[in-house]
Design a protein around this motif. Sequence first.
Motif, PDB file in Angstrom:
ATOM      1  N   HIS A   1     -28.134 -30.364   6.455  1.00  0.00           N
ATOM      2  CA  HIS A   1     -27.324 -29.156   6.310  1.00  0.00           C
ATOM      3  C   HIS A   1     -26.223 -29.125   7.368  1.00  0.00           C
ATOM      4  O   HIS A   1     -25.056 -28.836   7.060  1.00  0.00           O
ATOM      5  CB  HIS A   1     -28.198 -27.914   6.426  1.00  0.00           C
ATOM      6  CG  HIS A   1     -27.432 -26.634   6.440  1.00  0.00           C
ATOM      7  ND1 HIS A   1     -26.724 -26.176   5.355  1.00  0.00           N
ATOM      8  CD2 HIS A   1     -27.245 -25.710   7.419  1.00  0.00           C
ATOM      9  CE1 HIS A   1     -26.129 -25.034   5.650  1.00  0.00           C
ATOM     10  NE2 HIS A   1     -26.428 -24.732   6.896  1.00  0.00           N
TER      11      HIS A   1
ATOM     12  N   PRO B   1     -27.787 -29.972   0.656  1.00  0.00           N
ATOM     13  CA  PRO B   1     -26.531 -30.431   0.068  1.00  0.00           C
ATOM     14  C   PRO B   1     -26.648 -30.672  -1.437  1.00  0.00           C
ATOM     15  O   PRO B   1     -27.714 -31.052  -1.947  1.00  0.00           O
ATOM     16  CB  PRO B   1     -26.254 -31.736   0.831  1.00  0.00           C
ATOM     17  CG  PRO B   1     -26.969 -31.576   2.131  1.00  0.00           C
ATOM     18  CD  PRO B   1     -28.198 -30.787   1.810  1.00  0.00           C
TER      19      PRO B   1
ATOM     20  N   THR C   1     -22.879 -31.178   6.926  1.00  0.00           N
ATOM     21  CA  THR C   1     -21.806 -30.727   6.039  1.00  0.00           C
ATOM     22  C   THR C   1     -20.669 -30.063   6.815  1.00  0.00           C
ATOM     23  O   THR C   1     -19.606 -29.811   6.255  1.00  0.00           O
ATOM     24  CB  THR C   1     -22.351 -29.736   4.990  1.00  0.00           C
ATOM     25  OG1 THR C   1     -22.884 -28.577   5.654  1.00  0.00           O
ATOM     26  CG2 THR C   1     -23.455 -30.382   4.162  1.00  0.00           C
TER      27      THR C   1
END
Length: 303
Positions: free
Chosen positions: A146, A246, A149
Amino acid sequence: MRLPVPASPYGTLTGDLFSYTMTPTNLVAFETSPSRPSKCILLGGLSDGLLPTPYCKELAEQLPEQWSLVQPLLQSSYTGFGHGALDRDVQDLETLFLYLQTHRRAESFTLMGHSTGCQCIVHYLKTGKQSLRLAVLQAPVSDREHAATSPQYAHFLSLAQDMRHQNKLQEMMPREAFWAPITAERYLDLHERGGKDDYFSSDYSAEELIERLQHVSAFGERTDDTSDSRRFQCCVAYSGADEYVPDHVDKAALTQRLVDAMNHGSSSPIAHPLYLPSSNHNLSNHEQEREQFIHHIVQLLQD
């Protein structure tokens, strides 16, 4: 003019609030139905404390008659995680288990984790001593994937690694590095490949997942009472619409990969999947699947 008072979004619970240790700090826990001998201990994710999930009230009301719901505050609760570690969480849990056995008539335990609470439980299964009836991992997602990103991920990861080389792991990261105060060490635990918290990442090979997770089945073989027909089990509940995973990750396939790694080398499967295709991270968006999740856990405890 008086403003309207909002209702408690996750409901209200009745029970006992108590301190289970005063050292190194005053840690408290809340228990519904305190006279019941079996304790289901619910651990939230990063920044969570009491009432960590939308299903707290429903779970407490539907637990089998011998089970109560316990919500502890650990040293890592709320923003305490930023200067903590999974090893400290395990120590807090051991203290809680001892207190519940000594002062609250506890005879058996289940650990249920939401989000980063899942990492705490998986780490407990590696190093903890207390036998469990069941472990539930709800939303065992990768903090690293996470975080990756974000366009600034590589920069702050490199900064934390530099701080490690300078023996500054207990120093705080810059304010803009994370949404809560956090040390370089905990930042690396959460965000570095192979970090102490990095149990559930989808980019691990099958061999790497086995290396990180096969101790789950070993825990059951180590702690099960062979005279008792009820064996330790682990439920991996994963949400198909989890906003912290994601988009490129095949969530259903990852759920099965995690389960397979946990069961590797076991004479009989201990872990099993519960895939909730339409649910988000904390199961707040899909009432039917939230009820399915609670019903499944209640059935496991009844069986």
